[in-house]
Enzyme design. Sequence first.
Site, PDB file in Angstrom:
ATOM      1  N   HIS A 153      40.717  -2.072  -9.995  1.00 41.92           N
ATOM      2  CA  HIS A 153      41.331  -3.391  -9.894  1.00 41.92           C
ATOM      3  C   HIS A 153      41.069  -3.923  -8.485  1.00 41.92           C
ATOM      4  CE1 HIS A 153      43.972  -6.605 -11.060  1.00 41.92           C
ATOM      5  NE2 HIS A 153      44.661  -6.464  -9.950  1.00 41.92           N
TER       6      HIS A 153
ATOM      7  N   ASP B 293      47.208  -7.301 -14.443  1.00 50.07           N
ATOM      8  CA  ASP B 293      48.114  -7.503 -13.311  1.00 50.07           C
ATOM      9  C   ASP B 293      48.636  -8.926 -13.164  1.00 50.07           C
ATOM     10  OD1 ASP B 293      49.514  -6.711 -11.008  1.00 50.07           O
ATOM     11  OD2 ASP B 293      47.860  -7.238  -9.696  1.00 50.07           O
TER      12      ASP B 293
END
Length: 676
Positions: free
Chosen positions: A261, A373
Amino acid sequence: MHDDTRHVEKRVERVLKERIAPAVYRETTPLELAVWHVPGEPVPVAEALSATYEPFTTGSRWGAPWSTSWFTLRGTVPAAWAGQRVEAVIDLGFVGDWPGNQAEGLVHTAAGVPVKGVAPRNQYVPIARPAVGGEPVDLLLEAAANPDILAKGMVPTPLGHPDTAGSEPIYTFARADLAVLDEDVYHLVLDVEVARELAVELSPGDPRRAELLRALERCMDAVDLQDVSGTAARAREVLAPALAKPATASAHVVSAAGHAHIDSAWLWPLRETMRKNSRTFSNVAALAQEYPDLVFACSSAQQYAWTQERYPVVFERIKEAIAAGTWAPVGGQWVEADGNLPGGEALARQIVVGTKYFREQLGVEPHGVWLPDSFGYTAAYPQLARLAGFDWFLTQKISWNQTNKFPHHSFWWEGIDGSRIFTHFPPADTYNGNFDGAELAHVVRNFQDKGRATTSLYPFGHGDGGGGPTREMVEKARRTADLEGSPRVVIEHPDEFFARARAEYPDAPVWSGELYLELHRGTYTSQARTKRGNRRSEHQLREAELWATAAALSSGEHAYPEAELDALWKTVLLHQFHDILPGSSIAWVHREARATYARVAEELEGLVAAALTALAGPVPAGDDGAELVLNAAPHARDGVPALGGAVTGPPSSTVTAAREGDAHVLDNGRVRVVVA
């Protein structure tokens, strides 16, 4: 019988940490260092290749906050190391407790070709396997002194800002060595870690726990602490039978996908994300060559585009990995955008622009939305995703809920219009998995749909600030692929997981409406100027496309500004990233965003003015003045249009040079062009 379980656990922990792990590198020799501290913003490698370097030694301080230093690292592989695996080990230093925004670097060859990234949790660079002895080593390292602003005393401001003027270096360059990797010791460390981590997660009365602990005890007995290297292979043989026992038939199946990420901006500015991409993607491309069973799931077309533009060698390696099946572009959006604040057209454009890039530049068609997220998700997503041809949706963030635990991990998500899409929340409660036993055990305990479904997805790899999967993670995945007491682990493409999970659980429950995150509520009110810039940009983009289309259709002399509008859309889509638009990034990011929105507004006003001037056409001869009112709304309107700020468009050959034309773009969506 005397219960010495705790004694055995502590012994294994201590011997592993103090004796076995330090022996992974059997022999070392230091590399010779020199440094060039960049006097300002980061520079391309071509400039670093021509710079003047000064001698530097390990143990020295370097790197004021947000600065860049380039290092040369030179040495020779000793002749005695012939036939062994040799690596460079580089430790740039560590500050604070959270390594997501730390000293990190990209290693290049002496010719400036990227090789691999280095960071606190990934310090090695391959040199030779096996070595012939006598090889010269000549490396160039771009090191970024990114402060951990979550650590006490770190200053989250840009280089040159008054708060950082004259800042002292924050890192100590701890290590730069050539080293022999002892593969027997390295694999012993991983064997012991997997067995120990599994054992401590099993219940005290479980026979499997006792078996693993006794096997670990015998393994420690087999290690000569004065000769770890010479006895590591024997110790592995002792432990091997316990690690060879297969998982039970009913074991949960963990579908693992490598991941990294990378927040497009958060505790760092956009310029640093571009370098984080290069470091992470170089890591993964190198790892994929060594581990062809790796599958790395990577989203965000914008990040690929940055890499294509700035690091073409790395981009070519990505395409090779995609062709080999070790790299899986996922998500199909320009960035992992906020899930609520962008307008409906912008959410659609995220997918349209993203999938177009994936198709044209990478040769792939994404099949799902990858948004681990973002801070909540509009109920429009199922409809948008289905219209785009997607058949799955992934997020993890709802596990952060403060009050209500979401009742499912696999379910059908129903949108506003009744569209449904198969959706999954990884029960690991993280998108930065590291394959330790505690996380795998949590996956099994936490999975909400036991008895109906048997599989879940597990993204593994260092993230937020990037980094990605490591060889240790892949090795642990191999060891837990079929291991008694552990879930079964299979590394595979997310598409494969979703196809299997959907087929197994077609009657999964339905969640209708918004996915609301009971956390980060301030993201809908903070940084109002960033939010205003986004909304105004969305409105102006619509008007620019509308009038440019009308002008191109009505006048053969006016060319539709496709390239300009495409670039502006991509800029606006980038700034809808889930830490920029919500207001959760550092001040540096929002200062840059304000300047960017101002530039976008100016360019769009120019495009609108040019289109309206073309639409107005030539002024009739002898006409004292004419007024043309154009309505940008999708319905008829009347009344007196109020004038907004004036925008001067480019000169038009159809209007007299003396009195060209003033275009007024109104906040209420109406436009007036006065032609005289």
